[in-house]
Structure formats: C-alpha cells, structure tokens
Design a protein around this motif. Sequence first.
Motif, PDB file in Angstrom:
ATOM      1  N   GLY A   1       5.370  -3.529  -0.646  1.00 32.03           N
ATOM      2  CA  GLY A   1       5.115  -2.252   0.004  1.00 32.03           C
ATOM      3  C   GLY A   1       4.325  -2.408   1.284  1.00 32.03           C
ATOM      4  O   GLY A   1       4.522  -1.670   2.236  1.00 32.03           O
ATOM      5  N   GLU A   2       3.438  -3.414   1.301  1.00 30.36           N
ATOM      6  CA  GLU A   2       2.542  -3.579   2.440  1.00 30.36           C
ATOM      7  C   GLU A   2       2.010  -5.012   2.447  1.00 30.36           C
ATOM      8  O   GLU A   2       1.852  -5.628   1.395  1.00 30.36           O
ATOM      9  CB  GLU A   2       1.380  -2.589   2.305  1.00 30.36           C
ATOM     10  N   ILE A   3       1.739  -5.500   3.650  1.00 32.85           N
ATOM     11  CA  ILE A   3       1.119  -6.819   3.811  1.00 32.85           C
ATOM     12  C   ILE A   3      -0.142  -6.620   4.630  1.00 32.85           C
ATOM     13  O   ILE A   3      -0.079  -6.165   5.771  1.00 32.85           O
ATOM     14  CB  ILE A   3       2.073  -7.800   4.527  1.00 32.85           C
ATOM     15  N   THR A   4      -1.300  -6.920   4.017  1.00 33.72           N
ATOM     16  CA  THR A   4      -2.574  -6.747   4.718  1.00 33.72           C
ATOM     17  C   THR A   4      -3.538  -7.855   4.341  1.00 33.72           C
ATOM     18  O   THR A   4      -3.593  -8.268   3.181  1.00 33.72           O
ATOM     19  CB  THR A   4      -3.251  -5.411   4.347  1.00 33.72           C
ATOM     20  N   ASP A   5      -4.310  -8.331   5.292  1.00 36.60           N
ATOM     21  CA  ASP A   5      -5.418  -9.259   5.035  1.00 36.60           C
ATOM     22  C   ASP A   5      -5.065 -10.354   4.030  1.00 36.60           C
ATOM     23  O   ASP A   5      -5.789 -10.586   3.073  1.00 36.60           O
ATOM     24  CB  ASP A   5      -6.652  -8.503   4.524  1.00 36.60           C
ATOM     25  N   ASN A   6      -3.939 -11.019   4.256  1.00 34.14           N
ATOM     26  CA  ASN A   6      -3.513 -12.104   3.381  1.00 34.14           C
ATOM     27  C   ASN A   6      -3.281 -11.631   1.945  1.00 34.14           C
ATOM     28  O   ASN A   6      -3.465 -12.377   0.994  1.00 34.14           O
ATOM     29  CB  ASN A   6      -4.498 -13.280   3.427  1.00 34.14           C
ATOM     30  N   LYS A   7      -2.893 -10.365   1.806  1.00 34.83           N
ATOM     31  CA  LYS A   7      -2.538  -9.806   0.509  1.00 34.83           C
ATOM     32  C   LYS A   7      -1.157  -9.179   0.614  1.00 34.83           C
ATOM     33  O   LYS A   7      -0.836  -8.517   1.599  1.00 34.83           O
ATOM     34  CB  LYS A   7      -3.543  -8.738   0.066  1.00 34.83           C
ATOM     35  N   ILE A   8      -0.368  -9.390  -0.425  1.00 32.73           N
ATOM     36  CA  ILE A   8       0.954  -8.783  -0.531  1.00 32.73           C
ATOM     37  C   ILE A   8       0.838  -7.676  -1.577  1.00 32.73           C
ATOM     38  O   ILE A   8       0.584  -7.947  -2.745  1.00 32.73           O
ATOM     39  CB  ILE A   8       2.009  -9.822  -0.987  1.00 32.73           C
ATOM     40  N   MET A   9       0.969  -6.432  -1.132  1.00 32.94           N
ATOM     41  CA  MET A   9       0.839  -5.289  -2.027  1.00 32.94           C
ATOM     42  C   MET A   9       2.238  -4.860  -2.485  1.00 32.94           C
ATOM     43  O   MET A   9       3.112  -4.600  -1.662  1.00 32.94           O
ATOM     44  CB  MET A   9       0.151  -4.127  -1.306  1.00 32.94           C
ATOM     45  N   LEU A  10       2.428  -4.812  -3.802  1.00 31.72           N
ATOM     46  CA  LEU A  10       3.728  -4.468  -4.365  1.00 31.72           C
ATOM     47  C   LEU A  10       3.825  -2.987  -4.695  1.00 31.72           C
ATOM     48  O   LEU A  10       2.810  -2.303  -4.844  1.00 31.72           O
ATOM     49  CB  LEU A  10       3.977  -5.288  -5.640  1.00 31.72           C
ATOM     50  N   ILE A  11       5.060  -2.522  -4.846  1.00 31.17           N
ATOM     51  CA  ILE A  11       5.304  -1.130  -5.235  1.00 31.17           C
ATOM     52  C   ILE A  11       5.561  -1.016  -6.736  1.00 31.17           C
ATOM     53  O   ILE A  11       5.882   0.051  -7.234  1.00 31.17           O
ATOM     54  CB  ILE A  11       6.481  -0.515  -4.441  1.00 31.17           C
ATOM     55  N   LYS A  12       5.409  -2.110  -7.463  1.00 29.13           N
ATOM     56  CA  LYS A  12       5.599  -2.142  -8.918  1.00 29.13           C
ATOM     57  C   LYS A  12       4.257  -2.420  -9.586  1.00 29.13           C
ATOM     58  O   LYS A  12       3.439  -3.163  -9.048  1.00 29.13           O
ATOM     59  CB  LYS A  12       6.568  -3.269  -9.317  1.00 29.13           C
ATOM     60  N   ASP A  13       4.042  -1.865 -10.774  1.00 31.07           N
ATOM     61  CA  ASP A  13       2.800  -2.178 -11.483  1.00 31.07           C
ATOM     62  C   ASP A  13       2.940  -3.527 -12.182  1.00 31.07           C
ATOM     63  O   ASP A  13       4.038  -4.077 -12.304  1.00 31.07           O
ATOM     64  CB  ASP A  13       2.384  -1.055 -12.431  1.00 31.07           C
ATOM     65  N   SER A  14       1.826  -4.077 -12.631  1.00 32.81           N
ATOM     66  CA  SER A  14       1.816  -5.445 -13.148  1.00 32.81           C
ATOM     67  C   SER A  14       2.721  -5.624 -14.363  1.00 32.81           C
ATOM     68  O   SER A  14       3.378  -6.661 -14.507  1.00 32.81           O
ATOM     69  CB  SER A  14       0.388  -5.892 -13.474  1.00 32.81           C
ATOM     70  N   GLN A  15       2.798  -4.616 -15.221  1.00 33.71           N
ATOM     71  CA  GLN A  15       3.647  -4.750 -16.409  1.00 33.71           C
ATOM     72  C   GLN A  15       5.111  -4.821 -16.012  1.00 33.71           C
ATOM     73  O   GLN A  15       5.872  -5.641 -16.524  1.00 33.71           O
ATOM     74  CB  GLN A  15       3.409  -3.593 -17.384  1.00 33.71           C
ATOM     75  N   GLU A  16       5.513  -3.969 -15.065  1.00 36.02           N
ATOM     76  CA  GLU A  16       6.901  -3.978 -14.608  1.00 36.02           C
ATOM     77  C   GLU A  16       7.235  -5.301 -13.918  1.00 36.02           C
ATOM     78  O   GLU A  16       8.317  -5.856 -14.112  1.00 36.02           O
ATOM     79  CB  GLU A  16       7.139  -2.801 -13.660  1.00 36.02           C
ATOM     80  N   VAL A  17       6.290  -5.816 -13.128  1.00 35.61           N
ATOM     81  CA  VAL A  17       6.495  -7.108 -12.465  1.00 35.61           C
ATOM     82  C   VAL A  17       6.732  -8.193 -13.508  1.00 35.61           C
ATOM     83  O   VAL A  17       7.709  -8.939 -13.451  1.00 35.61           O
ATOM     84  CB  VAL A  17       5.291  -7.477 -11.564  1.00 35.61           C
TER      85      VAL A  17
END
Length: 77
Positions: A54-70
């Motif tokens: 969903g977003e890439i910021t400060d050396n972090k990759i932010m996903l649009i899925k929650d951890s369980q779904e991932v």
Amino acid sequence: MTAINVENIKSHADVIASCGTKVGEVDHLEGNDQIKLTKHGDGHHHLIPVSWVGEITDNKIMLIKDSQEVKDTWVQV
C-alpha cells in the motif's frame, strides 16, 4: 491509489501488515510482481505479491493485508 514504484522496495526493509505487525523483511524482488522475504522462523522464504503493497516509507513496506491474511496466503519457497 498511488502506483507503487518497485524500485523503492529495498533489501532488508521491514514488511508491515495493515494491522501493524511485522511479517518479515525483504530479501529481494522476484521479477516485478513478487517480493521474496528473508527466511522466516520456519526456515523458509515466502513470496508476497507486490499488489499487496500500500505504501513505502522510511525503509518500511506497508501492506494492505493484515498479518493473518498474509500468513494464510503467502507462498512458501
């Protein structure tokens, strides 16, 4: 939604699920559509699609899925 520039996905960036839980670190890109994560606690690499980013910021990759779904749908390699 803003398009994600895959060139901004860097090795060892933290991969954070939408719920705020870290689900892994980037090992490298597999082509232009898959992110290979470093080996998980189970001793395996996992692949997630770039489409989950969903977003890439400060050396972090932010996903649009929650951890369980991932964890339920990532591909073990």
